[in-house]
Design an enzyme around this catalytic site. Structure first.
Site, PDB file in Angstrom:
ATOM      1  N   CYS A 164      -9.835 -15.555  87.721  1.00 55.21           N
ATOM      2  CA  CYS A 164     -10.534 -14.918  86.588  1.00 55.21           C
ATOM      3  C   CYS A 164     -10.967 -15.906  85.521  1.00 55.21           C
ATOM      4  O   CYS A 164     -12.105 -15.846  85.035  1.00 55.21           O
ATOM      5  CB  CYS A 164      -9.631 -13.839  85.980  1.00 55.21           C
TER       6      CYS A 164
ATOM      7  N   HIS B 111      -5.228 -11.886  82.142  1.00 55.97           N
ATOM      8  CA  HIS B 111      -6.513 -11.723  82.827  1.00 55.97           C
ATOM      9  C   HIS B 111      -7.650 -11.768  81.800  1.00 55.97           C
ATOM     10  O   HIS B 111      -7.461 -11.426  80.621  1.00 55.97           O
ATOM     11  CB  HIS B 111      -6.535 -10.384  83.572  1.00 55.97           C
TER      12      HIS B 111
ATOM     13  N   HIS C  80     -15.962  -9.527  86.816  1.00 57.61           N
ATOM     14  CA  HIS C  80     -14.830 -10.463  86.804  1.00 57.61           C
ATOM     15  C   HIS C  80     -14.413 -10.835  88.211  1.00 57.61           C
ATOM     16  O   HIS C  80     -14.824 -10.211  89.195  1.00 57.61           O
ATOM     17  CB  HIS C  80     -13.637  -9.851  86.041  1.00 57.61           C
TER      18      HIS C  80
END
Length: 232
Positions: free
Chosen positions: A149, A195, A207
């Site tokens: 990510c 994240h 993402h």
């Protein structure tokens, strides 16, 4: 009879002399008459003397006219080039003015900087969505071979001059904080616990989700957001 023949021979010789003069000085003169070969005092000049005299004068005149023409043409060309350059500069300035006025008109009260931010955000999102379906890779930062990510956001924001570390926790401290989802704009960084993602508007994010989903579009509530950051 004899005097007449001598006179005829003299005329022939004089005409021959004129012909020689034409041949020798042909590059400068188109024609030389018998009278041209006589001096004002009535003395017949030798061919080489007269040709040299005519050639010298004509050649000088020729050079003078050629040089004058060259300078005239050069001046015209330089003036034309200067005028063309001035016209180009004026046209460029006019185009910039029109662009500025168009931006101002399109943005209303928004600044040109805000308009450019929105353009960059849209371009970044369009670019990011090209890689949907590609794989997730822990510690990776390749949009084609695999990324996690923070590698995903690092590469995308980096294209627009925003240098981010390869760490979701660290990225959470970058940019300007945004007060809640209601104030979030496309292009903002969405921060989760462990994240990060990019907000694309309408309650959605793009993402590098996880090893199962890879790069994808999800709801902003994919996880509970803990913050939004404006980086562009």
């Amino acid at each position: 009879m004899k005097i007449s023949k001598i006179f005829d021979n003299f005329i022939i010789k004089l005409e021959f002399t004129a012909l020689v003069a034409v041949l020798v000085a042909g590059r400068i003169m188109s024609y030389v008459s018998v009278d041209d070969m006589n001096s004002r005092l009535g003395r017949v000049m030798r061919t080489t003397e007269k040709v040299a005299e005519i050639s010298s004068e004509s050649l000088s005149l020729c050079h003078a006219e050629a040089v004058a023409d060259w300078y005239d043409n050069r001046s015209i060309a330089m003036r034309s080039a200067r005028e063309s350059e001035i016209e180009r500069i004026e046209a460029a300035a006019f185009s910039e003015q029109i662009l500025a006025e168009s931006i101002e008109s399109a943005c209303g009260d928004a600044s040109a900087g805000e308009w450019q931010r929105e353009v960059n955000a849209r371009e970044m999102i369009e670019y990011a969505t090209q890689f949907i379906g590609n794989s997730y890779a822990m510690g990776g930062s390749s949009l084609t071979e695999g990324t996690d990510c923070s590698g995903f956001t690092m590469v995308l924001y980096g294209k627009y001059g925003v240098d981010l570390p390869h760490s979701s926790a660290s990225q959470a401290g970058y940019g300007t904080p945004v007060d809640g989802l209601e104030n979030a704009q496309a292009g903002d960084l969405v921060v989760y616990r462990g994240h990060v993602a990019i907000y694309i508007g309408d309650g959605q994010i793009v993402h590098a989700a996880n090893s199962s989903l890879g790069i994808c579009i999800s709801s902003v509530n994919f996880m509970e957001p803990v913050g939004f950051r404006r980086l562009l």
